[in-house]
Design a protein around this motif. Structure first.
Motif, PDB file in Angstrom:
ATOM      1  N   VAL A 186       0.840  -1.201   0.000  1.00  0.00           N
ATOM      2  CA  VAL A 186       0.000   0.000   0.000  1.00  0.00           C
ATOM      3  C   VAL A 186       0.874   1.250   0.000  1.00  0.00           C
ATOM      4  CG1 VAL A 186      -1.784   1.279   1.241  1.00  0.00           C
ATOM      5  CG2 VAL A 186      -1.812  -1.221   1.243  1.00  0.00           C
ATOM      6  N   ILE A 187       1.906   1.256   0.819  1.00  0.00           N
ATOM      7  CA  ILE A 187       2.806   2.410   0.907  1.00  0.00           C
ATOM      8  C   ILE A 187       3.495   2.662  -0.422  1.00  0.00           C
ATOM      9  CG2 ILE A 187       4.926   3.269   1.987  1.00  0.00           C
ATOM     10  CD1 ILE A 187       4.017   1.787   4.555  1.00  0.00           C
ATOM     11  N   ASN A 188       3.990   1.608  -1.052  1.00  0.00           N
ATOM     12  CA  ASN A 188       4.675   1.767  -2.346  1.00  0.00           C
ATOM     13  C   ASN A 188       3.722   2.242  -3.434  1.00  0.00           C
ATOM     14  OD1 ASN A 188       7.259   1.060  -1.481  1.00  0.00           O
ATOM     15  ND2 ASN A 188       6.910  -1.120  -1.794  1.00  0.00           N
ATOM     16  N   LYS A 189       2.478   1.813  -3.372  1.00  0.00           N
ATOM     17  CA  LYS A 189       1.486   2.257  -4.345  1.00  0.00           C
ATOM     18  C   LYS A 189       1.215   3.753  -4.198  1.00  0.00           C
ATOM     19  CE  LYS A 189      -3.167   1.177  -6.058  1.00  0.00           C
ATOM     20  NZ  LYS A 189      -4.370   0.302  -5.871  1.00  0.00           N
ATOM     21  N   ILE A 190       1.101   4.209  -2.964  1.00  0.00           N
ATOM     22  CA  ILE A 190       0.909   5.646  -2.711  1.00  0.00           C
ATOM     23  C   ILE A 190       2.122   6.433  -3.184  1.00  0.00           C
ATOM     24  CG2 ILE A 190       0.676   7.396  -0.899  1.00  0.00           C
ATOM     25  CD1 ILE A 190      -0.881   5.286   0.741  1.00  0.00           C
ATOM     26  N   ALA A 191       3.318   5.917  -2.878  1.00  0.00           N
ATOM     27  CA  ALA A 191       4.550   6.604  -3.271  1.00  0.00           C
ATOM     28  C   ALA A 191       4.676   6.708  -4.783  1.00  0.00           C
ATOM     29  CB  ALA A 191       5.752   5.869  -2.686  1.00  0.00           C
ATOM     30  N   LEU A 192       4.346   5.642  -5.488  1.00  0.00           N
ATOM     31  CA  LEU A 192       4.416   5.649  -6.948  1.00  0.00           C
ATOM     32  C   LEU A 192       3.445   6.667  -7.536  1.00  0.00           C
ATOM     33  CD1 LEU A 192       5.604   4.330  -9.502  1.00  0.00           C
ATOM     34  CD2 LEU A 192       3.741   2.661  -9.405  1.00  0.00           C
ATOM     35  N   LYS A 193       2.262   6.724  -6.974  1.00  0.00           N
ATOM     36  CA  LYS A 193       1.229   7.653  -7.441  1.00  0.00           C
ATOM     37  C   LYS A 193       1.679   9.103  -7.305  1.00  0.00           C
ATOM     38  CE  LYS A 193      -3.549   9.075  -6.409  1.00  0.00           C
ATOM     39  NZ  LYS A 193      -4.732   8.786  -5.545  1.00  0.00           N
ATOM     40  N   HIS A 194       2.393   9.412  -6.223  1.00  0.00           N
ATOM     41  CA  HIS A 194       2.783  10.801  -5.943  1.00  0.00           C
ATOM     42  C   HIS A 194       4.275  11.061  -6.164  1.00  0.00           C
ATOM     43  CE1 HIS A 194      -1.140  11.873  -4.171  1.00  0.00           C
ATOM     44  NE2 HIS A 194      -1.150  10.643  -3.707  1.00  0.00           N
ATOM     45  N   ASN A 195       4.969  10.107  -6.785  1.00  0.00           N
ATOM     46  CA  ASN A 195       6.391  10.252  -7.100  1.00  0.00           C
ATOM     47  C   ASN A 195       7.222  10.542  -5.849  1.00  0.00           C
ATOM     48  OD1 ASN A 195       8.611  10.276  -8.871  1.00  0.00           O
ATOM     49  ND2 ASN A 195       8.497  12.495  -9.118  1.00  0.00           N
ATOM     50  N   LEU A 196       7.041   9.720  -4.839  1.00  0.00           N
ATOM     51  CA  LEU A 196       7.750   9.881  -3.573  1.00  0.00           C
ATOM     52  C   LEU A 196       8.747   8.751  -3.365  1.00  0.00           C
ATOM     53  CD1 LEU A 196       4.703  10.789  -1.281  1.00  0.00           C
ATOM     54  CD2 LEU A 196       6.249  12.358  -2.464  1.00  0.00           C
ATOM     55  N   ILE A 197       9.731   8.990  -2.536  1.00  0.00           N
ATOM     56  CA  ILE A 197      10.738   7.987  -2.201  1.00  0.00           C
ATOM     57  C   ILE A 197      10.326   7.277  -0.907  1.00  0.00           C
ATOM     58  CG2 ILE A 197      13.164   7.602  -1.600  1.00  0.00           C
ATOM     59  CD1 ILE A 197      13.745  10.219  -3.206  1.00  0.00           C
ATOM     60  N   VAL A 198      10.484   5.971  -0.872  1.00  0.00           N
ATOM     61  CA  VAL A 198      10.165   5.183   0.322  1.00  0.00           C
ATOM     62  C   VAL A 198      11.462   4.702   0.956  1.00  0.00           C
ATOM     63  CG1 VAL A 198       9.032   3.135   1.237  1.00  0.00           C
ATOM     64  CG2 VAL A 198       7.945   4.444  -0.600  1.00  0.00           C
ATOM     65  N   ILE A 199      11.636   5.047   2.230  1.00  0.00           N
ATOM     66  CA  ILE A 199      12.816   4.641   2.984  1.00  0.00           C
ATOM     67  C   ILE A 199      12.348   3.832   4.187  1.00  0.00           C
ATOM     68  CG2 ILE A 199      14.875   5.418   4.238  1.00  0.00           C
ATOM     69  CD1 ILE A 199      14.533   8.104   2.630  1.00  0.00           C
ATOM     70  N   GLU A 200      12.606   2.539   4.175  1.00  0.00           N
ATOM     71  CA  GLU A 200      12.203   1.680   5.294  1.00  0.00           C
ATOM     72  C   GLU A 200      13.169   1.831   6.472  1.00  0.00           C
ATOM     73  OE1 GLU A 200      11.325  -2.592   4.195  1.00  0.00           O
ATOM     74  OE2 GLU A 200      12.324  -1.876   2.364  1.00  0.00           O
ATOM     75  N   ASP A 201      12.640   2.199   7.613  1.00  0.00           N
ATOM     76  CA  ASP A 201      13.422   2.092   8.841  1.00  0.00           C
ATOM     77  C   ASP A 201      13.162   0.687   9.377  1.00  0.00           C
ATOM     78  OD1 ASP A 201      14.460   2.095  11.386  1.00  0.00           O
ATOM     79  OD2 ASP A 201      13.857   4.143  11.844  1.00  0.00           O
ATOM     80  N   ALA A 202      14.030  -0.234   8.977  1.00  0.00           N
ATOM     81  CA  ALA A 202      13.883  -1.643   9.359  1.00  0.00           C
ATOM     82  C   ALA A 202      14.825  -1.998  10.501  1.00  0.00           C
ATOM     83  CB  ALA A 202      14.139  -2.536   8.152  1.00  0.00           C
ATOM     84  N   ALA A 203      15.072  -1.027  11.381  1.00  0.00           N
ATOM     85  CA  ALA A 203      15.998  -1.234  12.503  1.00  0.00           C
ATOM     86  C   ALA A 203      15.629  -2.462  13.324  1.00  0.00           C
ATOM     87  CB  ALA A 203      16.016   0.011  13.388  1.00  0.00           C
ATOM     88  N   GLN A 204      14.323  -2.698  13.491  1.00  0.00           N
ATOM     89  CA  GLN A 204      13.858  -3.795  14.337  1.00  0.00           C
ATOM     90  C   GLN A 204      13.433  -5.024  13.528  1.00  0.00           C
ATOM     91  OE1 GLN A 204      10.815  -2.430  17.053  1.00  0.00           O
ATOM     92  NE2 GLN A 204      11.921  -0.584  17.580  1.00  0.00           N
ATOM     93  N   ALA A 205      13.617  -5.001  12.225  1.00  0.00           N
ATOM     94  CA  ALA A 205      13.005  -6.038  11.388  1.00  0.00           C
ATOM     95  C   ALA A 205      14.002  -6.841  10.560  1.00  0.00           C
ATOM     96  CB  ALA A 205      11.968  -5.407  10.471  1.00  0.00           C
ATOM     97  N   PHE A 206      15.239  -6.937  11.017  1.00  0.00           N
ATOM     98  CA  PHE A 206      16.230  -7.756  10.321  1.00  0.00           C
ATOM     99  C   PHE A 206      15.765  -9.209  10.326  1.00  0.00           C
ATOM    100  CE2 PHE A 206      20.272 -10.064   9.928  1.00  0.00           C
ATOM    101  CZ  PHE A 206      20.903  -9.342   8.927  1.00  0.00           C
ATOM    102  N   ASN A 207      15.537  -9.764   9.150  1.00  0.00           N
ATOM    103  CA  ASN A 207      15.083 -11.142   8.944  1.00  0.00           C
ATOM    104  C   ASN A 207      13.570 -11.319   9.069  1.00  0.00           C
ATOM    105  OD1 ASN A 207      16.009 -13.703   8.082  1.00  0.00           O
ATOM    106  ND2 ASN A 207      15.765 -14.553  10.136  1.00  0.00           N
TER     107      ASN A 207
END
Length: 379
Positions: A138-159
């Motif tokens: 959903v986030i990537n779809k919104i970003a594509l629609k509005h030409n935005l960059i998505v930066i995941e803060d995956a600090a807690q989500a390794f693996n």
């Protein structure tokens, strides 16, 4: 016996690898252990390029340079996160626009994002809280629609995984943390991951203190010079040696964390009838079991639970103070809408001690915390 909130994980080969790195004489950044860690991340998680950094904060700061953040630019970020998620971009003059969280996952509420987008919006920065990946499709779809960059803060989500794909591989850029409080740790450390190849070459310039040294090491130039912004983002190869030992035991560590997660889950299931809410893993997410949180009906019950736990020498953690309510957040951030859920949840949440425990520790901690929680719920 005291039970802390967290302990750094140890698998067994950390000392061996550290000693080898120490004796090799290669103690600076970019050495063989650093390269091995980066290669592991790229292959394991199907990431185009990964660069180890001294912290996840540094990785986020590198991302702020890569997107050319400047004064007047805005980025959308959940208020319920650590200061680094915002601070790295604020340091470039960008303005955080704080978004509400979802009450089930405590991740950014994707239903609230689009209304916050303006002509100044440059990026969306979701965090994968407690190892539960956000709704990235959903986030990537919104970003594509509005030409935005998505930066995941995956600090807690390794693996961790979302829809079968690893967290960190789902945005244009992403970051990991290997701080002592994380599931895989070298004390202090992080990584910047580049999935969109448009950022690949420049990321190496930033990483190498603003020089094009990487072109020399690849044999493309005879000498290097100052070509861009940058800093000393490389960690010591000594730290990378510790990290590699943990990467090589990634599945073992995850299974041990899963065992504790399930122990807590089974215990606190019994208190849902008294109004307690606990972390749940969505069907399309494979968690890395980074944390376990519970949510009391009232903040008084939460505060009493913490007090009684500490009396038993068990140390739970209160969670984040929402950024929009902080001194800096109020000063430089934007909060277009009231963040009712964020404020309510942050006042009632508790994260339970979570680290690689013995069977005895798991029993003592889970039994005591269950008994304390039950009494607090009927208080």
């Amino acid at each position: 016996m005291k039970f802390p909130f967290v302990k750094p994980p140890i698998t067994g080969k950390e000392e061996e690898y550290f000693l080898k790195a120490f004796r090799s004489g290669f103690h600076s950044g970019g050495g063989p252990y650093t390269l091995a860690c980066q290669s592991f991340i790229q292959k394991q998680f199907k990431i185009n390029k990964s660069l180890l950094t001294t912290s996840c904060t540094d990785a986020l700061e590198m991302a702020s340079f890569l997107i050319n953040g400047k004064i007047g630019d805005e980025f959308i970020v959940p208020s319920y996160t650590f200061s680094s998620t915002a601070n790295a971009f604020v340091s470039r003059g960008m303005t955080p626009v704080f978004c509400e969280i979802d009450e089930k996952t405590l991740n950014i509420d994707v239903r609230k994002i689009e209304a916050l987008i303006t002509k100044n919006t440059k990026a969306i920065i979701p965090i994968h809280y407690a190892g539960i990946a956000c709704e990235m499709d959903v986030i990537n779809k919104i970003a594509l629609k509005h030409n935005l960059i998505v930066i995941e803060d995956a600090a807690q989500a390794f693996n961790s995984k979302y829809n079968g794909k690893y967290a960190g591989s789902l945005g244009h850029l992403s970051t990991f943390s290997f701080h002592a409080t994380k599931s895989y740790s070298c004390g202090e450390g992080g990584a910047l991951n580049i999935n969109d190849t448009i950022f690949s070459e420049r990321s190496e310039f930033l990483w190498e203190k603003g020089t094009d040294r990487s072109l020399v090491t690849k044999g493309l130039k005879n000498k290097y010079s100052w070509v861009d912004n940058g800093s000393s983002f490389l960690p010591s190869d000594l730290l990378a040696s510790i990290l590699l030992a943990q990467f090589e035991n990634i599945n073992l560590l995850q299974k041990k964390r899963e065992k504790l997660f399930n122990k807590y889950d089974q215990k606190f299931n019994q208190l849902e009838k008294l109004g307690l809410q606990k972390i749940t893993i969505p069907n399309n997410v494979q968690s890395n079991y980074h944390a376990f949180w519970i949510l009391f009906p009232t903040n008084k019950q939460r505060d009493l639970f913490i007090k009684k736990s500490l009396e038993k020498q068990i140390s739970p953690y209160i969670g984040y103070v929402p950024l929009h309510n902080s001194k800096m957040g109020e000063k430089i951030g934007k909060t277009p809408n009231k963040l009712v859920k964020t404020e309510s949840i942050s006042a009632r949440i508790v994260r339970l001690p979570f680290y690689i425990m013995s069977e005895t520790e798991m029993d003592i901690i889970s039994n005591n915390l269950y008994n304390i929680a039950e009494k607090c719920l009927i208080f």
